[in-house]
Every structure is written in structure tokens, then in C-alpha cells.
Design an enzyme around this catalytic site. Structure first.
Site, short mmCIF file in Angstrom:
data_model
loop_
_atom_site.label_atom_id
_atom_site.label_comp_id
_atom_site.label_asym_id
_atom_site.label_seq_id
_atom_site.Cartn_x
_atom_site.Cartn_y
_atom_site.Cartn_z
N TYR A 199 -4.37 3.54 7.71
CA TYR A 199 -5.72 2.97 7.72
C TYR A 199 -6.47 3.39 8.98
CZ TYR A 199 -2.69 -0.08 4.96
OH TYR A 199 -1.74 -0.55 4.13
N TYR A 204 -2.96 -1.71 -10.67
CA TYR A 204 -2.98 -1.61 -9.20
C TYR A 204 -2.17 -2.76 -8.59
CZ TYR A 204 -4.68 -1.98 -4.42
OH TYR A 204 -4.73 -2.10 -3.05
N LYS A 259 0.50 3.52 -2.88
CA LYS A 259 -0.62 4.49 -3.00
C LYS A 259 -0.10 5.93 -2.96
CE LYS A 259 -4.20 1.35 -1.15
NZ LYS A 259 -3.65 0.02 -1.06
N SER A 261 0.80 -1.24 0.00
CA SER A 261 0.00 0.00 0.00
C SER A 261 0.82 1.28 0.00
CB SER A 261 -0.95 0.02 1.19
OG SER A 261 -2.12 -0.67 0.86
N VAL A 301 1.16 -3.81 3.74
CA VAL A 301 1.10 -5.12 4.38
C VAL A 301 2.33 -5.99 4.12
CG1 VAL A 301 -1.42 -5.29 4.62
CG2 VAL A 301 -0.32 -6.09 2.52
#
Ligand code: GLN
Length: 319
Positions: free
Chosen positions: A254, A202, A81, A78, A272
Site C-alpha cells: 500500500y 472478493y 490480490k 489482501s 490485514v
């Protein structure tokens, strides 16, 4: 400036003392990793070793302060991102980007579909899966993977970033939840590109191989307002860096972003695969790697180490 703690008073600008604090943080990270678990919902990630841990802190001197597993490559997950958002701001602009994705934290897990279906048609922010998938749908119309990889290398000041093909295939085979998100966005008429092409990009961006040094580099580029301090090259406009760092601060971990903001207080982003990137304006990039995750899917060791560094060196942005 001097701060006081159990051992002694010390100068927070003294590089020897900083090294000592980072060394202590490393040991805290190793200890905390014993209480975490490696992610296994993507089969390739389950091969990660729970006792790996490394930390790298880099300033504009170019001399890293590094302990532990800082060379070992792992998938960025992530943290990509941040790169995706940066690419969208650079190549599509602020107005276009935020016409299709929000800026609000969700308080939900990173791959939640709940609020996307019930509260808002647009994803809440670019730091969760739905938001990143939405950004990829926009980018998929103007860039291919090789161009995004080139941008990622410049943004992370690391020409050795490559696609980790086994992780990519594993993600692609098991990414049904992400497929559900992309098709839900399509069903609402908000997805900006083809869902399968979007998901492929992605998954590939999640599968870039980085190490703790790469993440420290990325943090330093953010600290230097988008300029590579070694080559002098401006990778991205400083105003966009402000936007990216704001979203990292409010949404980067998150549903642990609020607590992390209080306890560490640095714009950061987790993945992760076990990485966390943090940035200290005008001073440092920090990269941590510890695949043992806590219950919020953030690196247990990384958080422990960053708490220590931020506390002792007074790096909280509100200090
Ligand atoms: N590839 C992962 C996923 O989409 C990234 C999630 C993460 O790092 N939190 O589920």
C-alpha cells in the site's frame, strides 16, 4: 560469498548461518509486534492475538526454516490480490487484464476512494481494494469460487486452504467501503460484472485460511517462475510472474511500498490478517505472520523480520 557485520564474517549460503539469521529475525519480529495493533475494522479480525508471530523460509530443498507460529491459520486478506491477479493473467490474459486496471502505485491507503473518483476511472493497480474488486468483476464472469479456490491451492502449493466462514460473513456484513468502491466503478461504467456477485467473490478470497508456511510456498512458486518445484507442474506462465512480482514490488505494501522497497527490497504483499509473502528469485519463499499492524496496516513484526533477513543475507533485488 562473505558478508561482514557485528558478530563475524559468514557464508550467506551456509544453511546453519541462514537459520541463525532467520532466528534473529524472528526475535526482532516478536519485539516489533509489541508496538503494533490488531486490525479491528472487520470484527472477526479483532480476535487476532497481537503477540502471535511466526516466520517460515522455504527453498527448493523443501526443508523449511521456521520459527514461532507458522502452523496457525489466519485469513489471507489482501495477499489474495496476488492470486486474483495471477488468475486473471492466466485465464484472461495480459491485454484483457490491463485494459481494465492500471499498473501505478497510488500512495494512498488500501481502501481509498479518493483518486478513483477524482483522478482516474480505472483503479490504479490490482494490489489495492479497488483494483482487486475490478479484477474480481472480470473473473466473476468466467469462474466460480470453487474454481478460484482450486487455483489458489495450486498457486500456494497448499491443498488445505479453506474458506474461513466467520471471517467471510464478518467482511460481508461490514464491507460498506468495498461496496462503495464496487458501485462507484459501476457508476463509471467500468466494472465488468455484477457488483454483488463481484463483492461476494472478493470477500471470499480475502477470507481464505492460510498460515506462514502457505505464504512461504506461494513465495517459492513465484521464485521458481510459476513452476511447482516439487511436482514440476507449471501453474502459470513465467512472463506473468514477472508482471506480478513487479506490481508486488511497487504496490504490495500500500502506501508503505516505497519505504519497504528501500528497506527490504523484495517483491512482497501484505494483508490485514497479519501476513506478508516475500519472494527471492530462484532461491526462497518467505512467509511471515504477525497480526499486530503498524499505522500503514502492515504487519509490524513481519516488516522488522524481513528487514533483518534482507539486510544480513543481502537479498535486496538491487544488491
Ligand atoms: N478484506 C480487506 C478489505 O477489503 C482486505 C484489506 C487488506 O488486507 N489490506 O478491507
Amino acid at each position: 560469498m562473505y558478508i561482514t557485520y557485528e558478530r563475524a564474517e559468514f557464508d550467506v549460503n551456509d544453511i546453519g548461518e541462514i537459520r541463525r539469521v532467520v532466528g534473529e529475525a524472528y526475535h526482532n519480529g516478536v519485539e516489533a509486534s509489541k508496538h503494533g495493533r490488531v486490525a479491528d475494522y472487520i470484527p472477526e479480525l479483532a480476535k487476532g492475538k497481537a503477540d502471535d508471530f511466526g516466520i517460515c523460509m522455504l527453498g527448493t530443498s523443501g526443508e523449511p526454516i521456521a520459527f514461532g507460529d507458522v502452523e496457525k491459520r489466519f485469513s489471507i486478506q489482501s495477499i489474495s490480490k496476488v492470486i486474483n491477479l495471477a488468475a486473471s493473467l492466466k485465464f484472461l490474459g495480459f491485454r484483457e487484464t490491463f485494459s481494465h486496471v492500471g499498473m501505478e502505485p497510488t500512495g494512498d491507503t488500501f481502501n481509498s476512494i479518493l483518486k478513483l473518483d477524482t483522478v482516474s476511472d480505472l483503479p490504479f493497480n490490482p494490489m489495492i481494494n479497488a483494483g482487486a474488486i475490478q479484477i474480481m468483476s472480470m473473473l466473476s464472469n468466467i469462474m466460480d469460487f470453487d474454481e478460484l479456490l482450486g487455483f489458489a491451492r495450486a498457486f500456494c502449493m497448499d491443498d488445505k486452504i479453506e474458506l474461513n466462514t466467520p471471517v467471510y460473513l464478518s467482511e460481508s456484513e461490514t464491507g460498506d467501503r468495498n461496496r462503495a468502491i464496487a458501485y462507484l466503478l459501476k457508476s463509471k461504467g467500468v466494472l465488468q460484472g455484477d457488483p454483488d456477485k463481484t463483492l461476494d467473490l472478493y470477500f471470499k478470497m480475502c477470507s481464505l485460511n492460510v498460515n506462514a508456511k502457505t505464504l512461504a510456498n506461494m513465495g517459492l512458486l513465484l521464485a521458481c517462475r510459476g513452476q511447482n518445484p516439487f511436482s514440476g507442474k507449471h501453474v502459470i506462465y513465467p512472463g506473468y510472474i514477472r508482471t506480478i512480482k513487479s506490481l508486488m514490488f511497487t504496490c504490495g505494501l500500500y502506501d508503505e511500498s516505497g519505504e519497504f522497497g528501500v528497506m527490504v527490497g523484495l517483491p512482497s504483499k501484505s494483508g490485514v490478517g497479519g501476513g506478508i509473502v516475500s519472494t527471492v528469485s530462484d532461491r526462497w519463499g518467505i512467509g511471515t505472520f504477525g497480526p499486530a499492524l503498524n499505522e500503514k496496516s502492515n504487519s509490524a513484526g513481519g516488516i522488522a523480520a524481513l528487514k533483518h533477513i534482507s539486510h544480513l543475507l543481502k537479498l535486496n533485488v538491487f544488491s
